[in-house]
Design an enzyme around this catalytic site. Structure first.
Site, PDB file in Angstrom:
ATOM      1  N   HIS A   1       0.898  -0.841   0.002  1.00 47.83           N
ATOM      2  CA  HIS A   1       0.003  -0.222   0.426  1.00 47.83           C
ATOM      3  C   HIS A   1       0.420   0.990   0.050  1.00 47.83           C
ATOM      4  CE1 HIS A   1      -3.502   2.082   0.801  1.00 47.83           C
ATOM      5  NE2 HIS A   1      -3.016   3.208   1.422  1.00 47.83           N
ATOM      6  N   CYS A   2       0.625   1.906  -1.279  1.00 42.80           N
ATOM      7  CA  CYS A   2       1.695   3.526  -1.286  1.00 42.80           C
ATOM      8  C   CYS A   2       0.427   4.764  -0.393  1.00 42.80           C
ATOM      9  CB  CYS A   2       2.154   2.913  -2.536  1.00 42.80           C
ATOM     10  SG  CYS A   2       3.340   4.434  -2.766  1.00 42.80           S
ATOM     11  N   PRO A   3       1.570   4.621   0.332  1.00 42.80           N
ATOM     12  CA  PRO A   3       0.737   6.173   0.568  1.00 42.80           C
ATOM     13  C   PRO A   3       0.878   7.561  -0.377  1.00 42.80           C
ATOM     14  CG  PRO A   3       2.464   6.357   1.781  1.00 42.80           C
ATOM     15  CD  PRO A   3       1.838   4.647   1.103  1.00 42.80           C
TER      16      PRO A   3
ATOM     17  N   GLY B   1      -1.940   7.418  -2.631  1.00 39.02           N
ATOM     18  CA  GLY B   1      -3.526   7.054  -2.477  1.00 39.02           C
ATOM     19  C   GLY B   1      -4.004   5.699  -2.621  1.00 39.02           C
TER      20      GLY B   1
END
Length: 399
Positions: free
Chosen positions: A167-169, A172
């Protein structure tokens, strides 16, 4: 009371579980935490705007007009890959329906047998064979499904994602099967854009320093100084991230598998998805087919909302109308459940030995023909006043 049924069209994305947000009538799908994504947009757009405002006019005149043109094309490609990664479905798997979840629970309980009280039940896994190697499918207690190979549950989005990478912030969104190639192209193009801007910032400062001096040049171009600082601190992280994912692509491996050590643990299990060839692995990840979404986010759902209109009618008619407006139960799901319940259950490797004969015996019993029951003995009818009167009349007639 008479009810008027009003049918309202509802999209499936409005009823999807999980922690995602949707825009543009379900066409855009992102995570709820989008603060870092806005920071990414600000850094890219802000740095490129300063470059086009301060360096490009000078470099286009003194060096070549192709410098701002190539920078603009590279900037547009970076933004396209970023938005494509952030706004797309990463490969979210739908959750099991209540009927499917109930059947899976029954199958697991029957296969595992009776677990004594206080004893931990065996893990819920299934084994599949991929390229002559056993791969375990884990059960997701949230989605009520056995996850496919390489899938994992994202705790931030609360969804199971097929070929989950991470999951890449910064984008997003989750990075999975359907948007990994766009994420890699985004990091690769962003690395090239950062190097490009950083290099021509240095060239711009050097060329101006020849005429005005180094300190005077820094005072005249504060935007260039800001760009150099931003590019210098982001260059190492972006280029390092691109190099790391290039290494993973060459092995046909995901970030999640690399962190967990799935193919480099104590057992030294080989990666069953690798082709043992760097070119083939890169072609599969970057040039493979684009998989469709299995969510059907924009599909229609029927939702009935009743708008009652007051009218003077007898109570009996209102009762009949209310009974007629009750929804008819769906028998198709019930028939499907019955068909699934009648299917024989196959014990897995975690089934206790004392529970396996019970499962097979029940299957054989269900398949064997029914035993013929012996005929019931004839019982005389019970006495009643009519039969007693008829019997006494017949006795007197014989005498």
């Amino acid at each position: 009371m008479s009810a008027v049924m009003i049918t309202r069209k509802v999209r499936k994305w409005e009823k999807l579980p999980g922690k995602n947000t949707f825009c543009c009538d379900g066409r855009v799908m992102m995570a709820r935490q989008k603060g870092v994504f806005y920071l990414t947009l600000f850094l890219i757009i802000g740095t490129c705007s300063l470059f086009f405002a301060f360096e490009c006019p000078y470099l286009a005149v003194h060096l070549s007009p192709a410098i701002p043109v190539f920078a603009a094309l590279l900037f547009l490609f970076v933004m396209a890959m970023l938005l494509r990664t952030s706004f797309s479905d990463p490969g979210v798997l739908p959750r099991a329906l209540p009927e499917e979840a109930t059947f899976i629970e029954m199958e697991i309980e029957a296969a595992n047998g009776n677990v004594p009280a206080g004893q931990r039940p065996p893990p819920r896994i299934r084994n599949v064979q991929i390229n002559n190697q056993i791969v375990k499918l884990k059960y997701c207690y949230t989605c009520k499904i056995f996850r496919p190979p390489r899938a994992s549950h994202c705790s931030i989005c609360d969804n199971c994602v097929d070929r989950f990478d991470h999951h890449c912030p910064w984008v997003g969104n989750c990075v999975g099967k359907r948007n990994y190639r766009y994420f890699y192209l985004f990091t690769l193009s962003l690395s090239l854009l950062t190097i490009y801007i950083f290099t021509f910032d240095i060239v711009h400062v050097v060329m101006r320093s020849v005429d005005n001096g180094f300190l005077n040049t820094l005072k005249e171009t504060p935007g260039t100084v800001l760009e150099v600082l931003v590019c210098f601190f982001t260059l190492w992280s972006v280029v390092g991230l691109t190099g790391f994912h290039t290494y993973l692509i060459s092995l046909n491996q995901t970030t999640n598998e690399d962190i967990k050590g799935s193919w480099s643990g104590k057992n030294r299990v080989q990666n069953p998805y690798s082709h043992k060839n760097i070119i083939k692995n890169c072609c599969e990840v970057l040039c493979g087919p684009t998989y469709p979404s299995v969510l059907d986010r924009r599909g229609l759902m029927q939702e009935d909302s009743s708008a009652s209109a007051s009218s003077a009618v007898p109570s009996s008619s209102s009762g009949s109308s209310s009974s007629s407006s009750t929804p008819v139960p769906q028998t198709t799901h019930a028939l499907l459940c019955l068909q699934k319940m009648t299917a024989p259950l196959i014990p897995n490797e975690h089934t206790p030995d004392d529970a396996k004969p019970g499962i097979t015996a029940s299957a054989e019993k269900s398949s064997s023909p029914k035993e013929e029951l012996p005929p019931a003995p004839s019982v005389p009818p019970l006495a009643s006043p009519e039969t007693d009167a008829e019997a006494s009349f017949a006795k007197d007639k014989t005498h």
